[in-house]
Each structure stands twice: as structure tokens, then as C-alpha cells.
Design a protein around this motif. Structure first.
Motif, PDB file in Angstrom:
ATOM      1  N   ASP A 162       0.297  -0.969   0.194  1.00 38.80           N
ATOM      2  CA  ASP A 162      -0.687   0.275   0.181  1.00 38.80           C
ATOM      3  C   ASP A 162       1.002   1.058   0.554  1.00 38.80           C
ATOM      4  O   ASP A 162       1.936   0.815   0.576  1.00 38.80           O
ATOM      5  CB  ASP A 162      -0.914   0.171   0.997  1.00 38.80           C
ATOM      6  N   SER A 187      -0.570   4.545  -7.636  1.00 35.20           N
ATOM      7  CA  SER A 187      -1.591   4.688  -6.551  1.00 35.20           C
ATOM      8  C   SER A 187      -1.835   3.577  -6.513  1.00 35.20           C
ATOM      9  O   SER A 187      -2.149   2.470  -7.158  1.00 35.20           O
ATOM     10  CB  SER A 187      -2.583   5.864  -7.156  1.00 35.20           C
ATOM     11  N   TRP A 238      -5.153   3.528  -4.339  1.00 36.25           N
ATOM     12  CA  TRP A 238      -6.090   4.147  -4.124  1.00 36.25           C
ATOM     13  C   TRP A 238      -7.623   2.899  -4.489  1.00 36.25           C
ATOM     14  O   TRP A 238      -7.184   1.995  -5.493  1.00 36.25           O
ATOM     15  CB  TRP A 238      -6.664   5.184  -4.493  1.00 36.25           C
ATOM     16  N   SER A 239      -8.505   2.612  -3.668  1.00 36.58           N
ATOM     17  CA  SER A 239      -9.104   0.974  -3.802  1.00 36.58           C
ATOM     18  C   SER A 239     -10.426   1.913  -4.009  1.00 36.58           C
ATOM     19  O   SER A 239     -11.364   1.472  -4.075  1.00 36.58           O
ATOM     20  CB  SER A 239      -9.248  -0.033  -2.831  1.00 36.58           C
ATOM     21  N   ASP A 240     -10.596   3.023  -3.427  1.00 29.83           N
ATOM     22  CA  ASP A 240     -12.362   3.992  -3.301  1.00 29.83           C
ATOM     23  C   ASP A 240     -12.753   4.225  -4.933  1.00 29.83           C
ATOM     24  O   ASP A 240     -13.423   3.690  -4.973  1.00 29.83           O
ATOM     25  CB  ASP A 240     -12.509   5.025  -2.445  1.00 29.83           C
ATOM     26  N   ASN A 241     -11.698   4.658  -5.545  1.00 31.62           N
ATOM     27  CA  ASN A 241     -12.140   5.350  -6.901  1.00 31.62           C
ATOM     28  C   ASN A 241     -11.134   5.687  -7.279  1.00 31.62           C
ATOM     29  O   ASN A 241     -10.577   6.876  -7.485  1.00 31.62           O
ATOM     30  CB  ASN A 241     -12.874   6.738  -6.102  1.00 31.62           C
ATOM     31  N   THR A 289     -11.488   8.360 -10.700  1.00 31.93           N
ATOM     32  CA  THR A 289     -11.361   9.281 -10.448  1.00 31.93           C
ATOM     33  C   THR A 289      -9.635  10.220 -10.133  1.00 31.93           C
ATOM     34  O   THR A 289      -9.210  10.988 -10.355  1.00 31.93           O
ATOM     35  CB  THR A 289     -11.954   9.867  -8.782  1.00 31.93           C
ATOM     36  N   LYS A 290      -8.957   9.180  -9.482  1.00 32.54           N
ATOM     37  CA  LYS A 290      -7.438   9.525  -8.868  1.00 32.54           C
ATOM     38  C   LYS A 290      -7.197   9.513 -10.663  1.00 32.54           C
ATOM     39  O   LYS A 290      -6.103  10.049 -10.475  1.00 32.54           O
ATOM     40  CB  LYS A 290      -7.783   7.939  -8.280  1.00 32.54           C
ATOM     41  N   THR A 346      -0.669   1.525 -11.452  1.00 35.55           N
ATOM     42  CA  THR A 346      -1.844   0.787  -9.946  1.00 35.55           C
ATOM     43  C   THR A 346      -1.354  -0.883  -9.299  1.00 35.55           C
ATOM     44  O   THR A 346      -1.219  -1.084 -10.092  1.00 35.55           O
ATOM     45  CB  THR A 346      -2.892   1.631 -10.057  1.00 35.55           C
ATOM     46  N   ARG A 373      -4.553  -2.611  -8.382  1.00 32.65           N
ATOM     47  CA  ARG A 373      -5.528  -2.492  -8.530  1.00 32.65           C
ATOM     48  C   ARG A 373      -6.473  -2.949  -9.743  1.00 32.65           C
ATOM     49  O   ARG A 373      -6.011  -2.605 -10.499  1.00 32.65           O
ATOM     50  CB  ARG A 373      -6.762  -0.775  -7.981  1.00 32.65           C
ATOM     51  N   GLU A 392     -13.083   3.039 -14.894  1.00 31.54           N
ATOM     52  CA  GLU A 392     -11.988   2.601 -15.290  1.00 31.54           C
ATOM     53  C   GLU A 392     -11.763   3.320 -16.481  1.00 31.54           C
ATOM     54  O   GLU A 392     -11.002   4.460 -17.225  1.00 31.54           O
ATOM     55  CB  GLU A 392     -10.870   2.652 -14.781  1.00 31.54           C
TER      56      GLU A 392
END
Length: 318
Positions: A15, A63, A65-68, A71-72, A94, A96, A102
Motif C-alpha cells: 500500500d 496509486s 487507492w481502492s475507493d475510486n 477519479t484518481k 496501480t 488495483r 476506469e
């Protein structure tokens, strides 16, 4: 034995800064010295990039990021093209999954800026690329300890005799006398050259200046030994080549490396090994190649006794 699934799982479990470090290690290995890592400058951010290759104008945003993620991607892309000149390719790195949402965002960005290529690089893509690398290099990129040695693998250890830790201010203070002395004697030399017209007068003055310089060096030998390459350290910091917790070659002639322990604290080392070439008992020191990568050369045979060295200072006899 390493396989793609094992590498994927390691990358997937990392992470934040841990994944960014692995991503930077991989990109540095792929692009060599052309890849420049970018440290975030607090509230100023990183200008939408965690690294870039200047020659090809490729910019990388990393990144976890797992939420969005969508947007990132959009925010990093817009930040990157707004704050950097001549962006030709934007790569979002990423660990993810890149799903339909995406992909829609990427298509939207491509349509809005058709001159800029947009790509994604996820943990699976990195794993597929890493599986082709030597075992030792893969473990180093993933931040795993190298727990094995073979008859051609060595580790460049720190030398306690040359090792010293200091702050940036101490570096500037201890280097200042060298710079001031150089300016003073250069000024005297120029004045002598332009003030005196006869060759014999110029010759005498030059010899006097050289004698004074030698005398100064003898009288200030202890101070000269404290010289800490302040201008080189500042250059490495400004160009982004010396990040916190990284260690790079500082001086090619003395084979010194410098590690940035924190924002303003540094440690100088002279890493070396005993040559493992059969019949040779020479000392091997670090040098750099044209592409910025490290290489080890034996003092007894700099042409034939050569070692390829990675960023963790493990060397392999070629």
C-alpha cells in the motif's frame, strides 16, 4: 521458484509508499538512469507525477487507492498535463483492478486530448515483465531480502574508514574553505596574467601562487580532509536524483556514495569488495556507466574484471 502469481500477490499486498517504491524500482530498472523519481513536496504535491522520463516525455502516476480509482486517474492526469510541459504519454501505475468504469474515464480523457497517449500499468503487467528478470533482481525490486548467494554474486559493503554522517549545513560549512581558496587563487592568477606584460614576471608570479597554494594545503590539511562535496550534494537534491532513504554515487574519483537519511541528514560511504576473479586479489570500487547505472571495476584490471551492480549494491561478475 518465482512465478507471476507470487509476484502479483506481493505487489497487490503493498500500500501507499511501499507500492510506489516497488514501482519506482521497476521503472528505474526498465529505463535506467533516464527515469527520474519525484518526491511529493508536502501540500504542493508532486505535480501529478511520481516519476518521469524526460527524453520521451513519459509521466508516471502511482496509486493504491481502492475507493475510486477512476477519479484518481482523472485527477492525476489533469494535474499532470496542467503542471508539466509537453506531456506525450501518461501512465497510471496501480496494484488495483482496472474495470469498466476506469476504462470509460480513460476513453473520455483520450478523446479530449488526442495528442497525449494514456496507458495503465497494473501489478499483473509488472509481474509479467519481472518474471523475465534474474531472481536476485526481482527480489531487490520487490523489496525482499536477498537470502542467497552464488559464486558470482557479491555485496558491496560499507567501509568504516570513509564513512561519516553530517547535515547539509555541515557539508556547506566544511566545503566553503575549498571554494573560497579556489576563487582567491584563480583571481590572483587572472590578475597576474593581465597585469604583468613580461613573460618572466608572469612566470615568477605563477610559481609564487603555486607555492602559496601548496603551503596553504600543508597548513590546513586537517580542514581539507573535512571537504564534503557540498555542490554535488545540492545538485543531486535539486535534480531529484537523491531521494530520502536512497543512496547514489557521489564522487567518481574517490568512489564515494551518499545516502540521504532524512531531508537534511546524509551519510557518506565507500563501498567495495575483494575481487572474486580467480587469481586476483584486487579491490573493486563503484563507478557509473553512461546510462547512469552502477558498475564495479577492479583496481588491478578495470577492463576485464567488471561487475554489474544493482541499486541495492549487489554485484554480479560479468
Amino acid at each position: 521458484m518465482l512465478d507471476t502469481e507470487y509476484i502479483e500477490n506481493i505487489l497487490k499486498g503493498k500500500d501507499g509508499l511501499e507500492f510506489q517504491k516497488c514501482g519506482a524500482n521497476y521503472l528505474r530498472k526498465k529505463y535506467g538512469g533516464a527515469f527520474q523519481e519525484v518526491a511529493s513536496m508536502g501540500p504542493l504535491g508532486d505535480s501529478g507525477k511520481d516519476g518521469y522520463v524526460l527524453e520521451t516525455r513519459e509521466y508516471f502516476a502511482m496509486s493504491t487507492w481502492s475507493d475510486n480509482i477512476a477519479t484518481k486517474i482523472k485527477n492525476d492526469y489533469r494535474n499532470c498535463i496542467d503542471k508539466n510541459l509537453e506531456v506525450k504519454k501518461f501512465i497510471f501505475v496501480t496494484n488495483r483492478k482496472i474495470g469498466p468504469k476506469e476504462c470509460d474515464v480513460i476513453d473520455e480523457l483520450k478523446l479530449a486530448n488526442q495528442d497525449i497517449k494514456i496507458e495503465t500499468l497494473n501489478h499483473r503487467d509488472i509481474a509479467k515483465a519481472l518474471i523475465e528478470y534474474p531472481h536476485r533482481e526481482v527480489l531487490a525490486i520487490l523489496g525482499k531480502p536477498v537470502s542467497f548467494f552464488d559464486d558470482k554474486t557479491v555485496y558491496f559493503e560499507e567501509g568504516s574508514e570513509k564513512q561519516r554522517t553530517f547535515t547539509l549545513w555541515e557539508s556547506i560549512k566544511d566545503s566553503m574553505h575549498v571554494y573560497l581558496t579556489g576563487v582567491v587563487f584563480l583571481t590572483l592568477f587572472c590578475v597576474t596574467f593581465f597585469y604583468f606584460r613580461s613573460d618572466w614576471a608572469k612566470t615568477i608570479c605563477i610559481f609564487v601562487i603555486m607555492a602559496l597554494m601548496c603551503l596553504y594545503m600543508l597548513l590546513n590539511m586537517n580542514s581539507l580532509r573535512k571537504y564534503k562535496y557540498a555542490h554535488k550534494i545540492l545538485y543531486l537534491m535539486v535534480t531529484g536524483k537523491l531521494q530520502v532513504q536512497h543512496e547514489v554515487l557521489l564522487d567518481e574519483d574517490t568512489h564515494l556514495t551518499i545516502r540521504r537519511n532524512s531531508a537534511w541528514n546524509f551519510t557518506v560511504n565507500q563501498r567495495s569488495i575483494n575481487c572474486i576473479k580467480r587469481g586476483c586479489n584486487g579491490k573493486v570500487f563503484l563507478n557509473t556507466q553512461e546510462d547512469g547505472s552502477l558498475i564495479g571495476r577492479c583496481q588491478k584490471d578495470k577492463i576485464n574484471h567488471i561487475y554489474r551492480v544493482d541499486n541495492n549494491f549487489y554485484g554480479e561478475l560479468l
